[in-house]
Write an enzyme that holds these catalytic residues in place. Structure first.
Site, PDB file in Angstrom:
ATOM      1  N   ASP A 146      -2.280   6.265  -3.474  1.00  0.00           N
ATOM      2  CA  ASP A 146      -1.136   5.596  -2.871  1.00  0.00           C
ATOM      3  C   ASP A 146      -0.699   4.461  -3.788  1.00  0.00           C
ATOM      4  O   ASP A 146      -1.211   4.319  -4.899  1.00  0.00           O
ATOM      5  CB  ASP A 146      -1.454   5.112  -1.451  1.00  0.00           C
ATOM      6  CG  ASP A 146      -2.487   4.003  -1.425  1.00  0.00           C
ATOM      7  OD1 ASP A 146      -3.264   3.886  -2.402  1.00  0.00           O
ATOM      8  OD2 ASP A 146      -2.548   3.253  -0.434  1.00  0.00           O
ATOM      9  N   SER A 162       0.815  -1.212   0.000  1.00  0.00           N
ATOM     10  CA  SER A 162       0.000   0.000   0.000  1.00  0.00           C
ATOM     11  C   SER A 162       0.849   1.264   0.000  1.00  0.00           C
ATOM     12  O   SER A 162       1.595   1.525  -0.941  1.00  0.00           O
ATOM     13  CB  SER A 162      -0.953  -0.052   1.196  1.00  0.00           C
ATOM     14  OG  SER A 162      -1.916   0.968   1.135  1.00  0.00           O
ATOM     15  N   ASP A 164      -1.106   1.285  -4.111  1.00  0.00           N
ATOM     16  CA  ASP A 164      -2.049   0.320  -4.675  1.00  0.00           C
ATOM     17  C   ASP A 164      -3.383   0.960  -5.028  1.00  0.00           C
ATOM     18  O   ASP A 164      -4.335   0.262  -5.378  1.00  0.00           O
ATOM     19  CB  ASP A 164      -2.240  -0.872  -3.750  1.00  0.00           C
ATOM     20  CG  ASP A 164      -2.909  -0.521  -2.428  1.00  0.00           C
ATOM     21  OD1 ASP A 164      -2.863   0.660  -2.027  1.00  0.00           O
ATOM     22  OD2 ASP A 164      -3.479  -1.430  -1.788  1.00  0.00           O
ATOM     23  N   ASP A 177      -5.864   2.342  -3.471  1.00  0.00           N
ATOM     24  CA  ASP A 177      -7.129   2.136  -2.763  1.00  0.00           C
ATOM     25  C   ASP A 177      -7.466   3.314  -1.845  1.00  0.00           C
ATOM     26  O   ASP A 177      -8.456   3.267  -1.122  1.00  0.00           O
ATOM     27  CB  ASP A 177      -7.124   0.825  -1.978  1.00  0.00           C
ATOM     28  CG  ASP A 177      -6.109   0.781  -0.841  1.00  0.00           C
ATOM     29  OD1 ASP A 177      -5.262   1.707  -0.756  1.00  0.00           O
ATOM     30  OD2 ASP A 177      -6.143  -0.176  -0.048  1.00  0.00           O
TER      31      ASP A 177
END
Length: 447
Positions: free
Chosen positions: A242, A103, A244, A246
Protein backbone atom coordinates in the site's frame (compact mmCIF):
# COMPACT_ATOMS: atom_id res chain seq x y z
CA UNK A 1 -11.99 9.11 27.20
CA UNK A 2 -13.07 9.85 23.63
CA UNK A 3 -10.23 11.29 21.57
CA UNK A 4 -10.95 14.27 19.34
CA UNK A 5 -8.12 14.10 16.80
CA UNK A 6 -6.55 10.65 16.95
CA UNK A 7 -8.13 7.60 15.32
CA UNK A 8 -6.88 4.02 15.18
CA UNK A 9 -3.67 5.12 13.43
CA UNK A 10 -2.79 8.70 14.26
CA UNK A 11 -4.55 11.76 12.88
CA UNK A 12 -6.06 11.35 9.41
CA UNK A 13 -8.40 13.15 7.04
CA UNK A 14 -8.74 15.06 3.78
CA UNK A 15 -5.78 17.36 3.21
CA UNK A 16 -6.50 21.07 3.78
CA UNK A 17 -9.69 20.15 5.62
CA UNK A 18 -9.88 20.19 9.42
CA UNK A 19 -8.11 18.55 11.20
CA UNK A 20 -5.62 17.88 8.39
CA UNK A 21 -4.59 21.49 7.82
CA UNK A 22 -1.16 23.10 7.92
CA UNK A 23 -2.21 25.12 10.97
CA UNK A 24 -3.24 21.99 12.85
CA UNK A 25 -0.06 20.19 11.80
CA UNK A 26 1.96 23.03 13.31
CA UNK A 27 -0.02 22.78 16.55
CA UNK A 28 0.34 18.99 16.58
CA UNK A 29 4.09 19.31 16.02
CA UNK A 30 4.43 21.76 18.90
CA UNK A 31 2.32 19.59 21.21
CA UNK A 32 4.15 16.35 20.49
CA UNK A 33 7.47 18.20 20.68
CA UNK A 34 6.61 19.48 24.15
CA UNK A 35 5.40 16.04 25.20
CA UNK A 36 8.68 14.35 24.30
CA UNK A 37 11.04 17.14 25.29
CA UNK A 38 10.89 16.25 28.97
CA UNK A 39 14.53 17.00 29.79
CA UNK A 40 15.25 20.53 28.60
CA UNK A 41 18.97 20.29 29.39
CA UNK A 42 19.77 17.81 26.59
CA UNK A 43 19.33 17.88 22.82
CA UNK A 44 16.24 16.12 21.50
CA UNK A 45 15.70 14.80 18.01
CA UNK A 46 12.81 13.61 15.87
CA UNK A 47 12.84 11.79 12.52
CA UNK A 48 10.12 12.56 9.95
CA UNK A 49 9.26 10.36 7.00
CA UNK A 50 6.49 10.68 4.43
CA UNK A 51 4.91 8.92 1.48
CA UNK A 52 4.52 10.43 -2.00
CA UNK A 53 1.38 12.58 -1.61
CA UNK A 54 1.69 16.18 -2.78
CA UNK A 55 0.30 17.39 0.56
CA UNK A 56 3.22 15.70 2.32
CA UNK A 57 5.41 18.71 1.59
CA UNK A 58 2.96 21.01 3.34
CA UNK A 59 2.64 18.82 6.42
CA UNK A 60 6.37 18.14 6.58
CA UNK A 61 7.10 21.87 6.73
CA UNK A 62 4.32 22.61 9.24
CA UNK A 63 5.33 19.80 11.56
CA UNK A 64 8.97 20.88 11.35
CA UNK A 65 8.00 24.42 12.33
CA UNK A 66 5.99 23.20 15.31
CA UNK A 67 8.66 20.76 16.49
CA UNK A 68 11.59 23.17 16.18
CA UNK A 69 9.58 25.83 18.01
CA UNK A 70 9.75 23.59 21.08
CA UNK A 71 13.49 22.95 20.73
CA UNK A 72 13.35 19.62 18.89
CA UNK A 73 16.00 18.93 16.22
CA UNK A 74 14.36 17.48 13.12
CA UNK A 75 15.87 14.89 10.78
CA UNK A 76 13.96 14.73 7.48
CA UNK A 77 14.03 11.31 5.82
CA UNK A 78 11.96 12.12 2.74
CA UNK A 79 9.81 9.37 1.18
CA UNK A 80 10.32 6.13 3.14
CA UNK A 81 8.02 3.28 4.21
CA UNK A 82 6.31 3.53 7.58
CA UNK A 83 8.34 0.61 9.02
CA UNK A 84 11.51 2.55 8.13
CA UNK A 85 10.41 5.33 10.47
CA UNK A 86 9.91 2.84 13.32
CA UNK A 87 13.35 1.35 12.65
CA UNK A 88 15.20 4.66 12.31
CA UNK A 89 13.53 6.29 15.31
CA UNK A 90 15.15 3.64 17.48
CA UNK A 91 18.44 3.14 15.63
CA UNK A 92 19.14 6.89 15.35
CA UNK A 93 18.35 7.37 19.05
CA UNK A 94 15.52 9.79 18.33
CA UNK A 95 12.96 10.71 20.96
CA UNK A 96 10.16 10.61 18.43
CA UNK A 97 9.34 9.36 14.95
CA UNK A 98 6.69 10.86 12.68
CA UNK A 99 5.25 9.34 9.50
CA UNK A 100 3.18 11.55 7.20
CA UNK A 101 0.87 9.18 5.35
CA UNK A 102 -2.74 8.12 4.94
CA UNK A 103 -1.61 4.57 4.17
CA UNK A 104 -4.07 2.92 1.73
CA UNK A 105 -6.34 5.96 1.45
CA UNK A 106 -6.61 8.04 -1.78
CA UNK A 107 -4.19 10.86 -2.56
CA UNK A 108 -6.49 13.63 -1.32
CA UNK A 109 -6.18 12.26 2.21
CA UNK A 110 -3.20 12.43 4.50
CA UNK A 111 -2.32 11.54 8.06
CA UNK A 112 0.24 11.88 10.82
CA UNK A 113 1.28 8.93 12.99
CA UNK A 114 3.85 8.79 15.75
CA UNK A 115 6.46 6.41 17.08
CA UNK A 116 8.08 6.53 20.51
CA UNK A 117 11.85 6.25 21.13
CA UNK A 118 11.57 2.44 21.14
CA UNK A 119 10.25 2.50 17.57
CA UNK A 120 6.72 1.40 18.50
CA UNK A 121 3.57 3.43 17.90
CA UNK A 122 2.25 5.52 20.74
CA UNK A 123 -0.36 4.23 23.16
CA UNK A 124 -3.89 5.62 23.49
CA UNK A 125 -2.84 7.17 26.80
CA UNK A 126 0.07 9.07 25.21
CA UNK A 127 -2.13 10.29 22.37
CA UNK A 128 -4.74 11.51 24.87
CA UNK A 129 -2.08 13.56 26.69
CA UNK A 130 -0.89 15.01 23.38
CA UNK A 131 -4.46 15.95 22.48
CA UNK A 132 -4.69 17.92 25.72
CA UNK A 133 -1.55 19.83 24.73
CA UNK A 134 -2.94 20.52 21.25
CA UNK A 135 -6.07 22.08 22.74
CA UNK A 136 -4.36 24.01 25.54
CA UNK A 137 -1.52 25.31 23.37
CA UNK A 138 2.22 25.12 23.90
CA UNK A 139 4.55 27.96 24.80
CA UNK A 140 7.53 28.08 22.39
CA UNK A 141 11.12 28.04 23.61
CA UNK A 142 13.30 31.12 23.70
CA UNK A 143 14.93 32.12 20.41
CA UNK A 144 18.35 30.72 21.30
CA UNK A 145 16.81 27.28 21.98
CA UNK A 146 14.93 26.81 18.69
CA UNK A 147 15.71 23.45 17.09
CA UNK A 148 17.41 22.74 13.78
CA UNK A 149 16.24 20.76 10.76
CA UNK A 150 18.32 18.86 8.21
CA UNK A 151 17.87 16.26 5.48
CA UNK A 152 19.05 12.69 5.98
CA UNK A 153 19.98 11.11 2.66
CA UNK A 154 20.67 7.50 3.66
CA UNK A 155 17.47 6.62 5.52
CA UNK A 156 16.01 4.35 2.87
CA UNK A 157 19.36 2.60 2.39
CA UNK A 158 19.59 1.85 6.11
CA UNK A 159 16.08 0.44 5.95
CA UNK A 160 16.82 -1.64 2.85
CA UNK A 161 19.81 -3.28 4.52
CA UNK A 162 17.70 -4.13 7.54
CA UNK A 163 15.00 -5.73 5.39
CA UNK A 164 17.55 -7.80 3.46
CA UNK A 165 19.07 -9.01 6.73
CA UNK A 166 15.77 -10.75 7.60
CA UNK A 167 16.03 -13.02 4.55
CA UNK A 168 17.54 -16.42 5.50
CA UNK A 169 21.33 -16.47 5.13
CA UNK A 170 22.50 -18.48 2.15
CA UNK A 171 19.17 -18.26 0.33
CA UNK A 172 18.81 -16.36 -2.94
CA UNK A 173 15.95 -15.52 -5.29
CA UNK A 174 17.65 -16.46 -8.55
CA UNK A 175 15.18 -17.96 -11.00
CA UNK A 176 12.14 -16.42 -9.30
CA UNK A 177 10.17 -13.78 -11.17
CA UNK A 178 8.42 -11.31 -8.87
CA UNK A 179 5.93 -8.57 -9.69
CA UNK A 180 6.18 -5.83 -7.08
CA UNK A 181 3.35 -3.27 -6.99
CA UNK A 182 4.45 -0.29 -4.93
CA UNK A 183 1.15 1.62 -5.21
CA UNK A 184 3.06 4.69 -6.46
CA UNK A 185 3.96 5.12 -2.81
CA UNK A 186 6.78 5.28 -0.32
CA UNK A 187 8.51 2.03 -1.36
CA UNK A 188 8.60 2.75 -5.10
CA UNK A 189 12.40 2.71 -5.11
CA UNK A 190 13.30 0.59 -2.11
CA UNK A 191 11.17 -2.51 -2.75
CA UNK A 192 12.29 -3.24 -6.33
CA UNK A 193 15.92 -2.63 -5.33
CA UNK A 194 15.77 -5.03 -2.38
CA UNK A 195 14.21 -7.81 -4.44
CA UNK A 196 16.72 -7.35 -7.27
CA UNK A 197 19.69 -7.30 -4.89
CA UNK A 198 18.49 -10.64 -3.44
CA UNK A 199 18.57 -12.13 -6.93
CA UNK A 200 14.97 -11.93 -8.15
CA UNK A 201 13.86 -11.12 -11.68
CA UNK A 202 11.81 -8.03 -10.80
CA UNK A 203 8.85 -6.60 -12.69
CA UNK A 204 7.91 -3.31 -10.97
CA UNK A 205 4.53 -1.59 -11.29
CA UNK A 206 3.15 1.40 -9.43
CA UNK A 207 6.59 3.01 -9.31
CA UNK A 208 5.91 6.37 -10.95
CA UNK A 209 4.45 8.62 -8.22
CA UNK A 210 3.31 12.08 -9.26
CA UNK A 211 1.85 13.24 -5.95
CA UNK A 212 -1.71 12.31 -6.87
CA UNK A 213 -1.66 8.67 -8.04
CA UNK A 214 -0.76 6.92 -4.81
CA UNK A 215 -3.03 3.83 -4.36
CA UNK A 216 -4.89 4.74 -7.57
CA UNK A 217 -5.94 1.54 -9.36
CA UNK A 218 -2.96 -0.26 -7.88
CA UNK A 219 -1.57 -1.49 -4.57
CA UNK A 220 -2.91 -3.77 -1.87
CA UNK A 221 -6.48 -2.47 -1.98
CA UNK A 222 -6.72 -2.70 -5.78
CA UNK A 223 -4.58 -5.69 -6.80
CA UNK A 224 -6.04 -6.14 -10.31
CA UNK A 225 -3.04 -4.50 -12.02
CA UNK A 226 -0.62 -6.78 -10.20
CA UNK A 227 -2.75 -9.85 -10.94
CA UNK A 228 -2.85 -9.06 -14.65
CA UNK A 229 0.89 -8.38 -14.68
CA UNK A 230 1.70 -11.67 -12.94
CA UNK A 231 -0.29 -13.63 -15.52
CA UNK A 232 1.02 -11.62 -18.49
CA UNK A 233 4.66 -12.12 -17.52
CA UNK A 234 4.37 -15.65 -16.17
CA UNK A 235 5.63 -14.45 -12.79
CA UNK A 236 5.99 -16.72 -9.77
CA UNK A 237 4.60 -14.21 -7.25
CA UNK A 238 3.10 -10.76 -6.99
CA UNK A 239 3.56 -8.54 -3.93
CA UNK A 240 1.11 -5.63 -3.59
CA UNK A 241 2.09 -2.95 -1.10
CA UNK A 242 0.00 0.00 0.00
CA UNK A 243 1.00 3.66 -0.05
CA UNK A 244 3.25 3.52 2.99
CA UNK A 245 4.31 -0.13 2.48
CA UNK A 246 3.31 -1.41 5.91
CA UNK A 247 0.96 -4.03 4.46
CA UNK A 248 0.99 -6.54 1.61
CA UNK A 249 -1.43 -8.65 -0.37
CA UNK A 250 0.16 -11.54 -2.31
CA UNK A 251 -0.74 -12.75 -5.80
CA UNK A 252 -0.01 -16.36 -6.74
CA UNK A 253 1.17 -17.48 -10.19
CA UNK A 254 -2.42 -17.88 -11.39
CA UNK A 255 -3.25 -14.25 -10.59
CA UNK A 256 -5.31 -15.07 -7.50
CA UNK A 257 -4.86 -12.80 -4.44
CA UNK A 258 -4.18 -14.02 -0.89
CA UNK A 259 -4.88 -11.85 2.14
CA UNK A 260 -3.04 -11.42 5.41
CA UNK A 261 -4.87 -14.28 7.11
CA UNK A 262 -3.32 -16.80 4.72
CA UNK A 263 0.16 -15.30 5.09
CA UNK A 264 -0.13 -15.40 8.89
CA UNK A 265 -1.36 -19.01 8.81
CA UNK A 266 1.64 -20.09 6.75
CA UNK A 267 4.15 -18.30 8.96
CA UNK A 268 2.52 -19.40 12.23
CA UNK A 269 2.59 -23.07 11.20
CA UNK A 270 6.18 -22.83 10.01
CA UNK A 271 7.40 -20.96 13.06
CA UNK A 272 5.59 -23.37 15.40
CA UNK A 273 7.28 -26.33 13.68
CA UNK A 274 10.65 -24.62 14.20
CA UNK A 275 9.92 -23.73 17.84
CA UNK A 276 10.03 -20.03 16.97
CA UNK A 277 6.39 -19.08 17.62
CA UNK A 278 6.47 -17.45 21.04
CA UNK A 279 3.58 -18.22 23.37
CA UNK A 280 2.08 -20.73 20.95
CA UNK A 281 -0.20 -18.00 19.62
CA UNK A 282 -0.85 -15.67 16.72
CA UNK A 283 -2.31 -12.22 17.41
CA UNK A 284 -4.90 -10.92 14.93
CA UNK A 285 -7.96 -8.69 14.97
CA UNK A 286 -11.66 -9.39 15.19
CA UNK A 287 -11.76 -9.15 11.37
CA UNK A 288 -9.65 -12.27 10.79
CA UNK A 289 -11.51 -15.20 9.31
CA UNK A 290 -12.93 -17.95 11.51
CA UNK A 291 -11.13 -20.42 9.26
CA UNK A 292 -7.79 -19.06 10.48
CA UNK A 293 -8.81 -19.68 14.08
CA UNK A 294 -9.84 -23.27 13.30
CA UNK A 295 -6.55 -23.83 11.44
CA UNK A 296 -4.54 -22.75 14.47
CA UNK A 297 -6.61 -24.72 16.99
CA UNK A 298 -6.14 -27.89 14.92
CA UNK A 299 -2.39 -27.43 15.41
CA UNK A 300 -2.56 -26.79 19.12
CA UNK A 301 -2.08 -23.06 18.68
CA UNK A 302 -4.20 -20.08 19.73
CA UNK A 303 -5.60 -17.01 18.04
CA UNK A 304 -5.51 -13.93 20.25
CA UNK A 305 -7.99 -11.38 18.88
CA UNK A 306 -7.78 -7.60 19.32
CA UNK A 307 -9.60 -4.49 18.18
CA UNK A 308 -9.00 -3.46 14.56
CA UNK A 309 -5.70 -1.64 14.03
CA UNK A 310 -2.15 -2.92 13.78
CA UNK A 311 -1.27 -0.75 16.78
CA UNK A 312 -3.58 -2.82 18.98
CA UNK A 313 -2.13 -6.03 17.56
CA UNK A 314 1.37 -4.87 18.51
CA UNK A 315 0.25 -3.82 22.00
CA UNK A 316 -1.17 -7.31 22.63
CA UNK A 317 1.97 -8.92 21.22
CA UNK A 318 4.21 -6.91 23.52
CA UNK A 319 2.01 -7.50 26.56
CA UNK A 320 1.87 -11.25 25.98
CA UNK A 321 5.38 -11.78 24.68
CA UNK A 322 4.16 -12.94 21.24
CA UNK A 323 6.24 -12.41 18.11
CA UNK A 324 3.80 -12.88 15.21
CA UNK A 325 0.59 -11.02 14.48
CA UNK A 326 -1.24 -8.92 11.96
CA UNK A 327 -4.43 -8.14 10.11
CA UNK A 328 -6.44 -9.68 7.33
CA UNK A 329 -5.81 -6.47 5.36
CA UNK A 330 -2.16 -7.41 5.03
CA UNK A 331 -0.36 -5.92 8.02
CA UNK A 332 2.07 -8.63 9.12
CA UNK A 333 3.93 -7.83 12.32
CA UNK A 334 7.07 -9.79 13.17
CA UNK A 335 8.56 -8.22 16.27
CA UNK A 336 11.73 -10.29 15.97
CA UNK A 337 12.48 -8.05 12.99
CA UNK A 338 10.39 -4.87 13.12
CA UNK A 339 8.24 -2.70 15.37
CA UNK A 340 5.27 -2.44 13.03
CA UNK A 341 3.73 -4.09 9.98
CA UNK A 342 6.10 -4.38 7.02
CA UNK A 343 4.73 -5.43 3.63
CA UNK A 344 8.09 -5.95 1.94
CA UNK A 345 9.43 -7.98 4.84
CA UNK A 346 6.30 -10.16 4.81
CA UNK A 347 6.73 -10.73 1.10
CA UNK A 348 10.35 -11.80 1.64
CA UNK A 349 9.35 -14.28 4.33
CA UNK A 350 6.85 -15.82 1.91
CA UNK A 351 9.48 -15.98 -0.83
CA UNK A 352 11.84 -17.68 1.61
CA UNK A 353 9.21 -20.42 2.07
CA UNK A 354 8.94 -20.80 -1.70
CA UNK A 355 12.70 -21.22 -1.94
CA UNK A 356 12.91 -23.58 1.04
CA UNK A 357 10.08 -25.87 -0.05
CA UNK A 358 10.31 -25.55 -3.81
CA UNK A 359 6.52 -25.12 -3.87
CA UNK A 360 4.57 -22.75 -6.08
CA UNK A 361 2.89 -19.74 -4.51
CA UNK A 362 -0.55 -21.27 -5.11
CA UNK A 363 0.45 -24.25 -2.96
CA UNK A 364 1.40 -21.99 -0.06
CA UNK A 365 -1.34 -19.34 -0.02
CA UNK A 366 -4.21 -21.69 0.81
CA UNK A 367 -3.32 -22.92 4.27
CA UNK A 368 -6.96 -23.07 5.34
CA UNK A 369 -10.46 -22.96 3.89
CA UNK A 370 -12.14 -19.68 4.59
CA UNK A 371 -15.54 -19.46 6.21
CA UNK A 372 -17.63 -17.30 3.82
CA UNK A 373 -17.22 -13.71 4.93
CA UNK A 374 -19.05 -10.64 3.68
CA UNK A 375 -18.02 -7.06 4.39
CA UNK A 376 -19.97 -4.00 3.27
CA UNK A 377 -19.05 -0.38 3.98
CA UNK A 378 -21.58 2.40 4.44
CA UNK A 379 -20.24 5.95 4.11
CA UNK A 380 -21.75 8.62 6.35
CA UNK A 381 -21.40 12.39 6.56
CA UNK A 382 -19.67 14.38 9.32
CA UNK A 383 -21.93 14.85 12.31
CA UNK A 384 -23.89 11.68 11.70
CA UNK A 385 -23.77 8.84 14.23
CA UNK A 386 -25.88 6.02 12.74
CA UNK A 387 -24.75 3.38 15.24
CA UNK A 388 -26.43 5.29 18.06
CA UNK A 389 -29.87 5.05 16.42
CA UNK A 390 -32.35 2.65 18.04
CA UNK A 391 -33.43 1.30 14.65
CA UNK A 392 -29.87 0.32 13.82
CA UNK A 393 -29.33 -1.31 17.19
CA UNK A 394 -32.54 -3.34 16.71
CA UNK A 395 -31.39 -4.48 13.25
CA UNK A 396 -28.03 -5.57 14.68
CA UNK A 397 -29.69 -7.49 17.51
CA UNK A 398 -32.08 -9.21 15.07
CA UNK A 399 -29.21 -10.18 12.78
CA UNK A 400 -27.28 -11.73 15.66
CA UNK A 401 -30.34 -13.77 16.64
CA UNK A 402 -30.72 -15.01 13.06
CA UNK A 403 -27.07 -16.04 12.88
CA UNK A 404 -27.11 -17.73 16.28
CA UNK A 405 -24.23 -20.18 16.54
CA UNK A 406 -24.00 -20.50 12.74
CA UNK A 407 -21.77 -17.46 12.39
CA UNK A 408 -20.75 -14.10 13.79
CA UNK A 409 -21.53 -10.45 13.13
CA UNK A 410 -19.18 -7.51 13.57
CA UNK A 411 -20.27 -3.88 13.24
CA UNK A 412 -17.78 -1.09 13.73
CA UNK A 413 -17.01 2.48 12.80
CA UNK A 414 -13.80 2.85 10.83
CA UNK A 415 -11.02 4.62 12.69
CA UNK A 416 -9.55 6.10 9.50
CA UNK A 417 -12.51 6.91 7.24
CA UNK A 418 -16.18 8.01 7.69
CA UNK A 419 -17.45 4.48 7.21
CA UNK A 420 -19.58 1.98 9.08
CA UNK A 421 -18.18 -1.50 8.40
CA UNK A 422 -20.71 -4.34 8.47
CA UNK A 423 -19.08 -7.78 8.45
CA UNK A 424 -20.51 -11.24 8.97
CA UNK A 425 -19.27 -14.82 8.65
CA UNK A 426 -21.53 -17.79 8.04
CA UNK A 427 -21.34 -21.02 6.05
CA UNK A 428 -24.95 -20.44 4.88
CA UNK A 429 -24.49 -17.89 2.08
CA UNK A 430 -28.15 -16.92 1.91
CA UNK A 431 -28.24 -16.18 5.63
CA UNK A 432 -24.91 -14.37 5.36
CA UNK A 433 -26.18 -11.98 2.70
CA UNK A 434 -29.53 -11.44 4.38
CA UNK A 435 -28.10 -10.44 7.76
CA UNK A 436 -25.52 -8.06 6.31
CA UNK A 437 -28.05 -6.45 3.97
CA UNK A 438 -30.58 -5.83 6.73
CA UNK A 439 -28.01 -4.04 8.89
CA UNK A 440 -26.75 -1.99 5.93
CA UNK A 441 -30.31 -1.02 5.06
CA UNK A 442 -30.98 0.07 8.65
CA UNK A 443 -27.84 2.23 8.66
CA UNK A 444 -28.68 3.82 5.31
CA UNK A 445 -32.24 4.55 6.46
CA UNK A 446 -30.87 6.94 9.12
CA UNK A 447 -29.41 9.33 6.53
Amino acid sequence: MTRKFFGTDGVRGTANTYPMTAEMALRIGAAVGRYFRRNKSVAHRVVIGKDTRRSGYMFENALTAGLTSTGMNVLLLGPVPTPAVGLLTHSMRADLGVMISASHNPAIDNGIKFFGPDGFKLSDEAETEIEALIESGVEPVQARNIGRAKRIDDGRFRYAERVKSTFPPGQRLEGIKVVIDCANGAAHRTAPEVLWELGADVIPVGVAPNGFNINHECGSTQPRLASETVVAHGADLGICLDGDADRAILIDETGAPADGDQIMALLAARWADEGRLKGGALVATVMSNLGLERFLVDRGLRLERTAVGDRYVVERMRAGGYNLGGEQSGHIVMTDYATTGDGLMAGLQFLAEMVRTGHRASDLVQSFEKVPQLLKNVRFKPGQAPLTEDSVQRAIADAKVQLGDKGRLLIRKSGTEPLIRVMAECEDNALLNATVDQVVAAVEATF
